[in-house]
Scaffold this active site. Structure first.
Site, PDB file in Angstrom:
ATOM      1  N   TRP A   1       0.762  -1.149   0.022  1.00  0.00           N
ATOM      2  CA  TRP A   1      -0.021  -0.062  -0.065  1.00  0.00           C
ATOM      3  C   TRP A   1       0.726   1.301   0.046  1.00  0.00           C
ATOM      4  CZ3 TRP A   1      -4.324  -0.966   4.175  1.00  0.00           C
ATOM      5  CH2 TRP A   1      -5.436  -2.238   3.619  1.00  0.00           C
ATOM      6  N   LYS A   2       2.105   1.100   0.283  1.00  0.00           N
ATOM      7  CA  LYS A   2       3.100   2.189   0.121  1.00  0.00           C
ATOM      8  C   LYS A   2       2.506   3.338   1.105  1.00  0.00           C
ATOM      9  CE  LYS A   2       4.472   1.239  -4.597  1.00  0.00           C
ATOM     10  NZ  LYS A   2       5.048   1.530  -5.651  1.00  0.00           N
TER      11      LYS A   2
ATOM     12  N   GLY B   1       1.317  -2.965  -6.275  1.00  0.00           N
ATOM     13  CA  GLY B   1       1.734  -1.870  -5.741  1.00  0.00           C
ATOM     14  C   GLY B   1       0.082  -1.042  -5.896  1.00  0.00           C
ATOM     15  N   GLY B   2       0.038  -0.138  -6.975  1.00  0.00           N
ATOM     16  CA  GLY B   2      -1.039   0.624  -7.507  1.00  0.00           C
ATOM     17  C   GLY B   2      -2.151  -0.251  -7.343  1.00  0.00           C
TER      18      GLY B   2
ATOM     19  N   GLY C   1       5.316   1.285 -10.763  1.00  0.00           N
ATOM     20  CA  GLY C   1       4.569   2.746 -10.852  1.00  0.00           C
ATOM     21  C   GLY C   1       4.583   3.175 -12.242  1.00  0.00           C
TER      22      GLY C   1
ATOM     23  N   SER D   1       3.990  -2.782 -11.843  1.00  0.00           N
ATOM     24  CA  SER D   1       2.495  -2.442 -12.963  1.00  0.00           C
ATOM     25  C   SER D   1       1.679  -3.691 -12.960  1.00  0.00           C
ATOM     26  CB  SER D   1       2.905  -1.657 -13.915  1.00  0.00           C
ATOM     27  OG  SER D   1       3.562  -0.416 -13.638  1.00  0.00           O
TER      28      SER D   1
ATOM     29  N   GLU E   1      11.924   1.684  -3.716  1.00  0.00           N
ATOM     30  CA  GLU E   1      11.747   3.086  -3.161  1.00  0.00           C
ATOM     31  C   GLU E   1      12.560   3.376  -2.006  1.00  0.00           C
ATOM     32  OE1 GLU E   1       7.537   2.742  -3.362  1.00  0.00           O
ATOM     33  OE2 GLU E   1       7.632   2.720  -5.538  1.00  0.00           O
TER      34      GLU E   1
ATOM     35  N   HIS F   1      12.939  -2.504  -0.897  1.00  0.00           N
ATOM     36  CA  HIS F   1      11.901  -2.208  -1.903  1.00  0.00           C
ATOM     37  C   HIS F   1      12.837  -1.027  -2.539  1.00  0.00           C
ATOM     38  CE1 HIS F   1       9.048  -0.275  -3.984  1.00  0.00           C
ATOM     39  NE2 HIS F   1       7.948  -1.412  -3.892  1.00  0.00           N
TER      40      HIS F   1
HETATM   41  C1  PEP Z   1       5.699  -1.901  -5.784  1.00  0.00           C
HETATM   42  O1  PEP Z   1       5.734  -0.930  -5.231  1.00  0.00           O
HETATM   43  O2  PEP Z   1       6.077  -2.810  -5.066  1.00  0.00           O
HETATM   44  C2  PEP Z   1       5.048  -2.140  -6.857  1.00  0.00           C
HETATM   45  C3  PEP Z   1       5.151  -3.334  -7.722  1.00  0.00           C
HETATM   46  O3  PEP Z   1       4.181  -1.118  -7.360  1.00  0.00           O
HETATM   47  P1  PEP Z   1       3.340  -1.099  -8.860  1.00  0.00           P
HETATM   48  O4  PEP Z   1       2.518  -2.253  -8.891  1.00  0.00           O
HETATM   49  O5  PEP Z   1       2.577   0.360  -8.533  1.00  0.00           O
HETATM   50  O6  PEP Z   1       4.081  -1.005  -9.804  1.00  0.00           O
END
Ligand code: PEP
Length: 260
Positions: free
Chosen positions: A20-21, A241-242, A180, A220, A108, A106
């Protein structure tokens, strides 16, 4: 040497995780858990939710009440067990909040908090000492892929992340250029990386542990692209993620794995 490709293909229990970041608030958690629990049924997949730290306690409560099949994880931990580290959280605190998993490395955190390979390895070790299963994230940046360095980056990040030789862990292959961005790795690109990572695990741990270890893909992932990725022999689930912020989409991705 036995190569992972020589083995009869084994399907591991898939792992599907929501990162969920820095999203959502307390008020969102109950609804998410209720819809997730109603939709999950008895999934063949292991499901883990990684909320931000302030949401761990409400998420633990909401999942226990409405979606007890889903586990909880922290997005980060400090390598030390306790101390004067303002703003950080320890593995013991994550356990105390109901976590059984934690994300380590991660991209980020590597990017925004200057986490290097050694620190990530120390975090993995700290996670294991606290009784948490680390989900070790590895992945190359776009310029590294273009320079032909992808496999070298994966080898280095995996070796450093697993320096303490954890026994219970999973790996997430997350190409940084796909996170992302809406630009998913093709199934072929992802499979090549996953197969390489599994070969590395064979070298480090032997074939049995390498066969047991889940290697999930992140970058993604959507309900639309998950099925083709999941077809690949070494893709054992997803770190989402998203799309995980939308419980309907997250459930659809779980179903892709659960029915495989
Ligand atoms: C993530 O942050 O681990 C990720 C995969 O994000 P997203 O699915 O948004 O690319």
């Amino acid at each position: 040497m036995t190569r992972a490709g020589d083995r009869p293909s084994a399907r591991r229990v898939p792992l599907v995780a929501a990162n969920w970041k820095m999203h959502l608030l307390r008020r969102d958690v109950e609804d998410f858990a209720r819809v997730l629990g109603a939709g999950l049924g008895a999934p063949r997949a292991e499901v883990v939710i990684f909320p931000s730290h302030p949401l761990l306690a409400p998420a633990a409560q909401a999942l226990a009440a409405a979606a007890p099949g889903a586990a909880l994880g922290g997005q980060d931990l400090h390598p030390e067990p306790k101390g004067a580290f303002t703003g950080d959280v320890s593995g013991a605190q994550l356990r105390d909040a109901g976590c059984t998993w934690v994300l380590c490395g991660h991209s980020e955190r590597r990017r925004d908090h200057a986490e290097n390979d050694e620190l990530v390895g120390n975090k993995v070790a700290a996670a294991v000492r606290s009784g948490l299963a680390p989900l070790l994230c590895v992945g190359e940046r776009r310029e590294e892929r273009h320079a032909g360095e992808t496999l070298a980056v994966l080898e280095r990040q995996l070796a450093a992340g697993l320096a303490s030789r954890p026994q219970r862990f999973a790996v997430a292959y997350e190409p940084v250029w796909a996170i992302g961005t809406g630009e998913t790795a093709t199934p072929e690109i992802a499979q090549e990386a996953h197969a390489f990572l599994r070969e590395q695990l064979v070298g480090r741990y032997g074939i049995e542990t390498a066969e047991r270890t889940r290697i999930v893909y992140g970058g993604s992932v959507t309900p639309e692209n998950a099925a083709a990725l999941r077809e690949e022999a070494d893709i054992d689930g997803f770190l989402v993620g998203g799309a995980s912020l939308d419980v309907g989409k997250f459930l659809a991705i779980i179903r892709v794995c659960g029915s495989a």
